[in-house]
Design a protein around this motif. Sequence first.
Motif, PDB file in Angstrom:
ATOM      1  N   GLY A 109       0.774  -1.235   0.000  1.00 18.75           N
ATOM      2  CA  GLY A 109       0.000   0.000   0.000  1.00 18.75           C
ATOM      3  C   GLY A 109       0.805   1.285   0.000  1.00 18.75           C
ATOM      4  N   LEU A 110       2.114   1.175  -0.012  1.00 18.83           N
ATOM      5  CA  LEU A 110       2.942   2.377   0.035  1.00 18.83           C
ATOM      6  C   LEU A 110       2.894   3.176  -1.268  1.00 18.83           C
ATOM      7  N   GLY A 111       2.745   2.501  -2.406  1.00 13.14           N
ATOM      8  CA  GLY A 111       2.625   3.219  -3.676  1.00 13.14           C
ATOM      9  C   GLY A 111       1.405   4.124  -3.665  1.00 13.14           C
ATOM     10  N   GLY A 112       0.286   3.619  -3.168  1.00 17.18           N
ATOM     11  CA  GLY A 112      -0.924   4.423  -3.059  1.00 17.18           C
ATOM     12  C   GLY A 112      -0.766   5.576  -2.087  1.00 17.18           C
ATOM     13  N   LEU A 113      -0.093   5.317  -0.974  1.00 16.82           N
ATOM     14  CA  LEU A 113       0.171   6.378   0.001  1.00 16.82           C
ATOM     15  C   LEU A 113       1.003   7.494  -0.637  1.00 16.82           C
ATOM     16  N   ARG A 143      -1.566  -0.752 -13.207  1.00 17.54           N
ATOM     17  CA  ARG A 143      -2.776  -1.093 -12.431  1.00 17.54           C
ATOM     18  C   ARG A 143      -2.984  -0.101 -11.292  1.00 17.54           C
ATOM     19  N   LEU A 144      -1.913   0.241 -10.594  1.00 12.34           N
ATOM     20  CA  LEU A 144      -2.001   1.200  -9.488  1.00 12.34           C
ATOM     21  C   LEU A 144      -2.525   2.543  -9.982  1.00 12.34           C
ATOM     22  N   TYR A 145      -1.933   3.065 -11.055  1.00 13.96           N
ATOM     23  CA  TYR A 145      -2.344   4.374 -11.560  1.00 13.96           C
ATOM     24  C   TYR A 145      -3.802   4.358 -12.007  1.00 13.96           C
ATOM     25  N   GLU A 146      -4.197   3.320 -12.699  1.00 17.67           N
ATOM     26  CA  GLU A 146      -5.587   3.251 -13.167  1.00 17.67           C
ATOM     27  C   GLU A 146      -6.547   3.093 -11.991  1.00 17.67           C
ATOM     28  N   TYR A 148      -6.167   4.372  -9.145  1.00 19.27           N
ATOM     29  CA  TYR A 148      -6.219   5.684  -8.501  1.00 19.27           C
ATOM     30  C   TYR A 148      -6.816   6.765  -9.395  1.00 19.27           C
ATOM     31  N   GLY A 149      -7.398   6.369 -10.529  1.00 12.02           N
ATOM     32  CA  GLY A 149      -8.129   7.315 -11.356  1.00 12.02           C
ATOM     33  C   GLY A 149      -7.333   8.027 -12.432  1.00 12.02           C
ATOM     34  N   TYR A 150      -6.116   7.559 -12.698  1.00 16.98           N
ATOM     35  CA  TYR A 150      -5.323   8.166 -13.768  1.00 16.98           C
ATOM     36  C   TYR A 150      -5.830   7.654 -15.108  1.00 16.98           C
ATOM     37  N   THR A 151      -5.869   8.527 -16.082  1.00 19.16           N
ATOM     38  CA  THR A 151      -6.388   8.215 -17.405  1.00 19.16           C
ATOM     39  C   THR A 151      -5.256   8.249 -18.424  1.00 19.16           C
ATOM     40  N   TYR A 152      -5.185   7.208 -19.251  1.00 18.43           N
ATOM     41  CA  TYR A 152      -4.202   7.142 -20.339  1.00 18.43           C
ATOM     42  C   TYR A 152      -4.531   8.224 -21.369  1.00 18.43           C
ATOM     43  N   TYR A 153      -3.506   8.955 -21.853  1.00 19.80           N
ATOM     44  CA  TYR A 153      -3.758   9.947 -22.900  1.00 19.80           C
ATOM     45  C   TYR A 153      -2.789   9.875 -24.076  1.00 19.80           C
ATOM     46  N   ALA A 154      -1.681   9.149 -23.968  1.00 25.73           N
ATOM     47  CA  ALA A 154      -0.749   9.071 -25.098  1.00 25.73           C
ATOM     48  C   ALA A 154       0.302   7.996 -24.834  1.00 25.73           C
ATOM     49  N   THR A 155       0.994   7.625 -25.912  1.00 28.75           N
ATOM     50  CA  THR A 155       2.157   6.752 -25.817  1.00 28.75           C
ATOM     51  C   THR A 155       3.344   7.508 -26.378  1.00 28.75           C
ATOM     52  N   LYS A 156       4.469   7.444 -25.670  1.00 28.78           N
ATOM     53  CA  LYS A 156       5.714   8.036 -26.160  1.00 28.78           C
ATOM     54  C   LYS A 156       6.620   6.883 -26.555  1.00 28.78           C
ATOM     55  N   ASP A 157       6.792   6.696 -27.867  1.00 26.05           N
ATOM     56  CA  ASP A 157       7.639   5.620 -28.367  1.00 26.05           C
ATOM     57  C   ASP A 157       9.097   5.899 -28.029  1.00 26.05           C
ATOM     58  N   ASP A 158       9.856   4.817 -27.823  1.00 22.78           N
ATOM     59  CA  ASP A 158      11.304   4.914 -27.602  1.00 22.78           C
ATOM     60  C   ASP A 158      11.639   5.914 -26.494  1.00 22.78           C
ATOM     61  N   TYR A 159      10.876   5.894 -25.412  1.00 23.06           N
ATOM     62  CA  TYR A 159      11.005   6.890 -24.347  1.00 23.06           C
ATOM     63  C   TYR A 159      12.178   6.597 -23.412  1.00 23.06           C
ATOM     64  N   LEU A 167       3.724   4.790 -21.439  1.00 26.06           N
ATOM     65  CA  LEU A 167       2.316   5.146 -21.465  1.00 26.06           C
ATOM     66  C   LEU A 167       2.146   6.384 -20.598  1.00 26.06           C
ATOM     67  N   CYS A 168       1.446   7.379 -21.116  1.00 24.44           N
ATOM     68  CA  CYS A 168       1.265   8.643 -20.403  1.00 24.44           C
ATOM     69  C   CYS A 168      -0.106   8.680 -19.760  1.00 24.44           C
ATOM     70  N   TYR A 169      -0.134   9.062 -18.499  1.00 25.48           N
ATOM     71  CA  TYR A 169      -1.365   9.146 -17.725  1.00 25.48           C
ATOM     72  C   TYR A 169      -1.472  10.520 -17.076  1.00 25.48           C
ATOM     73  N   GLU A 170      -2.730  10.911 -16.782  1.00 26.19           N
ATOM     74  CA  GLU A 170      -2.946  12.144 -16.033  1.00 26.19           C
ATOM     75  C   GLU A 170      -4.207  12.031 -15.216  1.00 26.19           C
ATOM     76  N   LYS A 171      -4.309  12.915 -14.232  1.00 23.81           N
ATOM     77  CA  LYS A 171      -5.463  12.949 -13.347  1.00 23.81           C
ATOM     78  C   LYS A 171      -5.683  14.386 -12.905  1.00 23.81           C
ATOM     79  N   ALA A 172      -6.946  14.790 -12.863  1.00 22.48           N
ATOM     80  CA  ALA A 172      -7.291  16.082 -12.273  1.00 22.48           C
ATOM     81  C   ALA A 172      -7.151  15.936 -10.762  1.00 22.48           C
ATOM     82  N   VAL A 173      -6.411  16.830 -10.139  1.00 20.69           N
ATOM     83  CA  VAL A 173      -6.187  16.745  -8.697  1.00 20.69           C
ATOM     84  C   VAL A 173      -6.820  17.890  -7.941  1.00 20.69           C
ATOM     85  N   ALA A 174      -7.369  18.853  -8.659  1.00 21.61           N
ATOM     86  CA  ALA A 174      -8.053  19.978  -8.011  1.00 21.61           C
ATOM     87  C   ALA A 174      -9.059  20.537  -8.995  1.00 21.61           C
ATOM     88  N   SER A 175     -10.112  21.127  -8.462  1.00 17.68           N
ATOM     89  CA  SER A 175     -11.086  21.739  -9.354  1.00 17.68           C
ATOM     90  C   SER A 175     -10.494  22.991  -9.972  1.00 17.68           C
TER      91      SER A 175
END
Length: 176
Positions: A109-113, A143-146, A148-159, A167-175
């Motif tokens: 549970g430390l990743g979530g914390l 799995r952890l990011y998803e 916690y509500g993170y949404t996939y938005y892009a792939t960066k090849d050869d990153y 795989l790029c993810y983002e989440k709204a953290v404030a209104s």
Amino acid sequence: MTKTLASRRPIAGRSGPSATAFSASVRLAGLADLDALVALENASFVDERASRRSIRYSLRSPTMSVLAAVIEDGEGEVLVGAATLERRRGGKIARLASIAVASSRSGQGLGGLLLDAAEAEARRHGCTRLRLEARTGNHGAIRLYERYGYTYYATKDDYYQDGTAALCYEKAVASV
């Protein structure tokens, strides 16, 4: 002096007869944590490791936050995880540049914390979104990011250095 970012909470240990619960908290890391942060970095990553110099820079940077997940072991605090956030001055998007948990504490549970604390730290600096990248084969992190509500938005090849995509993810953290 360190500032606790997430309240201390019990974390379940591994299941089974030797399972134990422990309390963990997340605070801003300081220069006194440098050796433990370098050791965690070296143990957690084969490629893309931050150097001691880079970690020291992150600890001192006004646009970066290094978070330390710690537990008490009877002799004092033990650093068992860390996360690094990057921001631009006046920007509304923070980036989770790195997150690591000691292998001996994986699955507890430390990743979530750390994610909760990273989101709180981004909000504290006026950011409304948190972005991150995950190695395509890092299924546990994805799995952890998803979860916690993170949404996939892009792939960066050869990153990554070895040519793996991110795989790029983002989440709204404030209104807004």
